[in-house]
Design a protein around this motif. Structure first.
Motif, PDB file in Angstrom:
ATOM      1  N   ALA A  99       2.663 -17.141   5.834  1.00 20.16           N
ATOM      2  CA  ALA A  99       1.938 -17.189   7.098  1.00 20.16           C
ATOM      3  C   ALA A  99       2.814 -16.690   8.238  1.00 20.16           C
ATOM      4  N   ALA A 100       4.085 -17.104   8.240  1.00 20.14           N
ATOM      5  CA  ALA A 100       5.014 -16.617   9.264  1.00 20.14           C
ATOM      6  C   ALA A 100       5.263 -15.119   9.100  1.00 20.14           C
ATOM      7  N   ALA A 101       5.374 -14.665   7.849  1.00 20.98           N
ATOM      8  CA  ALA A 101       5.602 -13.233   7.607  1.00 20.98           C
ATOM      9  C   ALA A 101       4.410 -12.405   8.057  1.00 20.98           C
ATOM     10  N   ALA A 102       3.198 -12.923   7.854  1.00 21.51           N
ATOM     11  CA  ALA A 102       1.998 -12.178   8.248  1.00 21.51           C
ATOM     12  C   ALA A 102       1.956 -11.935   9.748  1.00 21.51           C
ATOM     13  N   LEU A 103       2.425 -12.906  10.522  1.00 20.56           N
ATOM     14  CA  LEU A 103       2.478 -12.722  11.978  1.00 20.56           C
ATOM     15  C   LEU A 103       3.363 -11.542  12.335  1.00 20.56           C
ATOM     16  N   GLU A 104       4.535 -11.483  11.715  1.00 24.70           N
ATOM     17  CA  GLU A 104       5.481 -10.418  12.027  1.00 24.70           C
ATOM     18  C   GLU A 104       5.024  -9.084  11.456  1.00 24.70           C
ATOM     19  N   ILE A 105       4.403  -9.099  10.285  1.00 22.07           N
ATOM     20  CA  ILE A 105       3.911  -7.854   9.684  1.00 22.07           C
ATOM     21  C   ILE A 105       2.886  -7.183  10.590  1.00 22.07           C
ATOM     22  N   LYS A 106       1.974  -7.966  11.133  1.00 19.93           N
ATOM     23  CA  LYS A 106       0.957  -7.388  12.014  1.00 19.93           C
ATOM     24  C   LYS A 106       1.570  -6.853  13.300  1.00 19.93           C
ATOM     25  N   LEU A 107       2.631  -7.488  13.771  1.00 18.84           N
ATOM     26  CA  LEU A 107       3.313  -6.996  14.966  1.00 18.84           C
ATOM     27  C   LEU A 107       4.009  -5.665  14.702  1.00 18.84           C
ATOM     28  N   ARG A 108       4.563  -5.505  13.497  1.00 25.20           N
ATOM     29  CA  ARG A 108       5.311  -4.287  13.176  1.00 25.20           C
ATOM     30  C   ARG A 108       4.421  -3.169  12.624  1.00 25.20           C
ATOM     31  N   ALA A 109       3.284  -3.526  12.068  1.00 25.63           N
ATOM     32  CA  ALA A 109       2.331  -2.535  11.544  1.00 25.63           C
ATOM     33  C   ALA A 109       0.951  -2.863  12.105  1.00 25.63           C
ATOM     34  N   PRO A 110       0.767  -2.756  13.421  1.00 26.00           N
ATOM     35  CA  PRO A 110      -0.441  -3.277  14.065  1.00 26.00           C
ATOM     36  C   PRO A 110      -1.733  -2.581  13.664  1.00 26.00           C
ATOM     37  N   ALA A 111      -1.658  -1.332  13.197  1.00 25.12           N
ATOM     38  CA  ALA A 111      -2.875  -0.604  12.835  1.00 25.12           C
ATOM     39  C   ALA A 111      -2.922  -0.269  11.351  1.00 25.12           C
ATOM     40  N   ASP A 112      -2.065  -0.920  10.567  1.00 22.81           N
ATOM     41  CA  ASP A 112      -1.966  -0.575   9.144  1.00 22.81           C
ATOM     42  C   ASP A 112      -1.918  -1.821   8.266  1.00 22.81           C
ATOM     43  N   THR A 113      -2.660  -2.848   8.640  1.00 21.49           N
ATOM     44  CA  THR A 113      -2.692  -4.099   7.895  1.00 21.49           C
ATOM     45  C   THR A 113      -4.150  -4.477   7.649  1.00 21.49           C
ATOM     46  N   ALA A 114      -4.458  -4.943   6.451  1.00 25.63           N
ATOM     47  CA  ALA A 114      -5.849  -5.269   6.120  1.00 25.63           C
ATOM     48  C   ALA A 114      -5.894  -6.365   5.058  1.00 25.63           C
ATOM     49  N   PHE A 115      -7.130  -6.740   4.689  1.00 23.51           N
ATOM     50  CA  PHE A 115      -7.381  -7.780   3.691  1.00 23.51           C
ATOM     51  C   PHE A 115      -8.257  -7.217   2.578  1.00 23.51           C
ATOM     52  N   ALA A 116      -8.112  -7.793   1.373  1.00 29.48           N
ATOM     53  CA  ALA A 116      -9.013  -7.481   0.263  1.00 29.48           C
ATOM     54  C   ALA A 116      -9.029  -8.667  -0.690  1.00 29.48           C
ATOM     55  N   VAL A 117     -10.200  -8.934  -1.239  1.00 30.21           N
ATOM     56  CA  VAL A 117     -10.339  -9.987  -2.238  1.00 30.21           C
ATOM     57  C   VAL A 117      -9.838  -9.462  -3.576  1.00 30.21           C
ATOM     58  N   ALA A 118      -8.990 -10.266  -4.223  1.00 29.43           N
ATOM     59  CA  ALA A 118      -8.431  -9.886  -5.528  1.00 29.43           C
ATOM     60  C   ALA A 118      -9.018 -10.803  -6.591  1.00 29.43           C
ATOM     61  N   PRO A 119     -10.007 -10.327  -7.351  1.00 28.49           N
ATOM     62  CA  PRO A 119     -10.668 -11.196  -8.346  1.00 28.49           C
ATOM     63  C   PRO A 119      -9.712 -11.768  -9.383  1.00 28.49           C
ATOM     64  N   GLY A 120      -8.630 -11.052  -9.672  1.00 27.70           N
ATOM     65  CA  GLY A 120      -7.690 -11.536 -10.678  1.00 27.70           C
ATOM     66  C   GLY A 120      -6.680 -12.532 -10.154  1.00 27.70           C
ATOM     67  N   LEU A 121      -6.763 -12.867  -8.871  1.00 26.32           N
ATOM     68  CA  LEU A 121      -5.815 -13.791  -8.247  1.00 26.32           C
ATOM     69  C   LEU A 121      -6.478 -15.154  -8.094  1.00 26.32           C
ATOM     70  N   ALA A 122      -5.886 -16.185  -8.670  1.00 27.98           N
ATOM     71  CA  ALA A 122      -6.472 -17.529  -8.627  1.00 27.98           C
ATOM     72  C   ALA A 122      -5.869 -18.328  -7.481  1.00 27.98           C
ATOM     73  N   ALA A 123      -6.714 -19.109  -6.796  1.00 29.20           N
ATOM     74  CA  ALA A 123      -6.245 -19.978  -5.725  1.00 29.20           C
ATOM     75  C   ALA A 123      -5.259 -20.998  -6.283  1.00 29.20           C
ATOM     76  N   SER A 124      -4.230 -21.287  -5.501  1.00 30.86           N
ATOM     77  CA  SER A 124      -3.153 -22.160  -5.955  1.00 30.86           C
ATOM     78  C   SER A 124      -3.235 -23.533  -5.302  1.00 30.86           C
ATOM     79  N   ALA A 125      -3.080 -24.566  -6.127  1.00 36.57           N
ATOM     80  CA  ALA A 125      -3.042 -25.931  -5.602  1.00 36.57           C
ATOM     81  C   ALA A 125      -1.815 -26.126  -4.722  1.00 36.57           C
ATOM     82  N   ALA A 126      -0.703 -25.445  -5.054  1.00 35.45           N
ATOM     83  CA  ALA A 126       0.520 -25.568  -4.252  1.00 35.45           C
ATOM     84  C   ALA A 126       0.295 -25.058  -2.837  1.00 35.45           C
ATOM     85  N   VAL A 127      -0.452 -23.946  -2.713  1.00 37.26           N
ATOM     86  CA  VAL A 127      -0.758 -23.416  -1.382  1.00 37.26           C
ATOM     87  C   VAL A 127      -1.696 -24.361  -0.640  1.00 37.26           C
ATOM     88  N   ARG A 128      -2.680 -24.893  -1.356  1.00 39.76           N
ATOM     89  CA  ARG A 128      -3.627 -25.812  -0.728  1.00 39.76           C
ATOM     90  C   ARG A 128      -2.912 -27.045  -0.164  1.00 39.76           C
TER      91      ARG A 128
END
Length: 608
Positions: free
Chosen positions: A139-168
């Motif tokens: 989450a902290a890295a995402a803040l800085e990534i958007k600041l350094r690449a303000p027009a080159d950052t996006a999102f996509a759903v990855a069906p092969g990626l499972a939600a993690s209980a550790a992240v939750r």
């Protein structure tokens, strides 16, 4: 129930239903805009890499699909979203991110689903992502990534990626990484929404069940038939939402108690220095009162306003006088160097940097309007922004002027940080009049957006701009308008006064005349494009004044639990006033120029 109260209750109920419907429609629209990665059996390209949260498994085929998508879309970073995120995480993501506009919005705050980010390796190295990051690290890295690449950052759903209980389980820490010092206010605002819903439901028993049922069923309406995000706990989360949502807010606050305790300790350390400063007396922060106008030298002065610091609530009273001869408004007595240091400390940086920068990050349309000021006048190759701060303007202006090289000058370290993030090509730190000779004739454009009202010698600043500009180059100035009618109608609650930081306020004819004397030709003046009505700011200043104050180091002691609760309750109670002010500003806005209600103006001048 008396007729009037019944009608008020019905209006409140209808408003809540309308807002709930609008919120649901917006969430569905954002959900539909989320792209989905397709299977990609090939091996990932050698120049791709992913930062993966601890406890998350990212298989090679998903990484290959992410890298193929990233390269095809020419992205610097792609946040990978598990399709089975929990309901709370999915709603958070859709409320924070509009996938249709996120990439193009250069000022949008960096956000993440906190599972995995596929990115250019060099960018990850610049950001400094740990070798084994957790969700909060991402989450902290995402803040800085958007600041350094303000027009080159996006999102996509990855069906092969499972939600993690550790992240939750890391939800509170992730929330803190995203909102920083503003987390408590974020929780208060979310609690205010719940309180408004509950209060509306209580206005009538027939409505109570219906409203609560509609709010509980909202996630079902959002995610029904979704081919992108399919929260694993959708049904259970909807059925328990009335209990789960308040519980999550409580867990967020309790789960970040340690981090907030660290901030409180930093505030206590800073409080010692502030206490010493104030013990020496506030009078030492001011120059002797002037008996003449600093603009025209006129000696007939009258008091315009006696103000306090309504924004940060630092102690002191500040007098604004105006000149009968020319209308110039100025702080009298004026802050000296020690006073400016005291009142600017922790105002834009330091302890309050995150909150202030978050506000600037919401002003995309405003910065675009400033960037368009030179349209039709020039096509600048080199542009210097004076008082640039963290260079939010320069960052956004690149959307209008992609071929222009932007430099910035400021007294704070934010300008150097802006250069490291790529927002500007060159950073100058210091006083503009001192640095201008080294820039002589270097720029096609110089901008001073809400800068000139902060300086002690505005004429020296204008001369510096003349020096830095090429012959035929353009200077763009934007300042608050002391002739705005709201400056009188709203009194101390007019946002343009901003005491004690604003030292000089210029009627537009004064500024036009002075520019002519200094070798400029004024080629344009804008009011509506630069200014807006100020009811919302006034309402906020009023509410913030009467709500018990939050913890700041210049207060004698930290607020206790009851004081914090009282502040939350007071701000919640002020919500109808703030809503009415927002609506009022929207209604007034088309007529602001004719009614002389614009809070600022803009002058475009060409160097002769």
């Amino acid at each position: 129930m008396p007729s009037r109260r019944r009608w008020i209750a019905r209006l409140a109920q209808a408003a809540v239903v309308g807002l709930l419907a609008a919120d649901t429609a917006q969430l569905r629209r954002r959900l539909a805009a989320l792209p989905v990665l397709r299977d990609q059996p090939a091996t990932p390209a050698a120049d791709g890499r992913a930062a993966v949260a601890h406890g998350v498994r990212l298989d090679q085929s998903t990484l290959a699909a992410a890298e193929a998508y990233r390269q095809r879309e020419q992205l610097a970073a792609l946040d990978l979203v598990p399709a089975d995120l929990t309901l709370a995480q999915a709603l958070d993501l859709l409320r924070d991110v509009d996938p249709a506009t996120y990439r193009g919005n250069r000022l949008a705050g960096g956000r993440t689903a906190a599972h995995a980010i596929a990115a250019d390796p060099g960018l990850l190295d610049q950001v400094g992502v740990p070798a084994r990051p957790d969700g909060a690290d991402l989450a902290a890295a995402a803040l800085e990534i958007k600041l350094r690449a303000p027009a080159d950052t996006a999102f996509a759903v990855a069906p092969g990626l499972a939600a993690s209980a550790a992240v939750r389980e890391q939800d509170p820490a992730i929330q803190h990484a995203v909102h920083g010092a503003g987390l408590e206010l974020h929780v208060i605002l979310r609690a205010a929404v719940l309180a408004a819903l509950a209060a509306t439901a209580l206005t009538g028993r027939k409505w109570a069940a219906g409203l609560l049922l509609a709010w509980s069923a909202q996630p079902l309406a959002v995610f029904a038939g979704s081919r992108t995000l399919k929260p694993a706990d959708l049904v259970r989360g909807s059925l328990t939402r009335v209990i789960a949502e308040p519980g999550r807010l409580v867990r967020t606050l309790t789960g970040t108690a340690g981090v907030r305790a660290e901030r409180a300790a930093a505030i206590e350390t800073s409080r010692i220095a502030y206490r010493e400063d104030m013990a020496a007396g506030l009078g030492r922060f001011f120059e002797p009162p002037r008996r003449d106008c600093p603009w025209c030298g006129g000696t007939e002065l009258r008091r315009r306003l006696l103000a306090t610091d309504l924004h940060t609530h630092k102690p002191g009273q500040f007098v604004l006088d105006d000149c009968v001869s020319c209308g110039h408004v100025f702080q009298n007595p004026r802050l000296n160097a020690a006073g400016l240091e005291f009142y600017y400390r922790d105002a834009y940086d330091g302890l309050n940097e995150h909150a202030v920068q978050s506000v600037f990050a919401t002003r995309r349309a405003y910065f675009l309007s400033q960037a368009r000021a030179l349209s039709g006048h020039a096509k600048p190759e080199r542009w210097l922004d004076v008082g640039t701060g963290h260079a939010h303007f320069c960052n956004q202006a690149k959307e209008i002027w992609p071929q222009t090289s932007f430099d910035g000058i400021d007294l704070s370290s934010g300008v150097e940080l802006a250069q490291r993030r790529g927002r500007i090509d060159r950073a100058y730190r210091g006083f503009f009049p001192d640095l201008a000779p080294s820039m002589a004739g270097a720029y096609d454009a110089v901008s001073m957006f809400h800068y000139l009202e902060h300086v002690t010698d505005p004429v020296a600043e204008l001369r510096a701009a003349h020096t830095a500009l090429k012959p035929g180059g353009h200077l763009v100035i934007e300042v608050p308008d002391p002739e705005c009618r709201f400056s009188t109608l709203l009194g101390r609650y007019w946002g343009g006064w901003l005491q004690p930081q604003h030292l000089n306020m210029y009627p537009v004819d004064n500024l036009r005349g002075k520019l002519g004397e200094l070798g400029f030709t004024v080629v344009g003046t804008q009011h509506r494009e630069a200014g807006a009505p100020d009811l919302t700011v006034a309402a906020w200043l009023l509410a913030n004044r009467f709500a018990p104050r939050s913890n700041q180091p210049w207060h004698h002691r930290a607020p206790g639990l009851l004081q914090r609760a009282a502040r939350g309750a007071a701000l919640t109670a002020a919500a109808p006033l703030l809503l009415a002010a927002v609506i009022g500003d929207r209604l007034i806005e088309p007529a602001t120029e004719n009614l002389r209600l614009c809070n600022a103006y803009r002058v475009i001048a060409r160097r002769d």
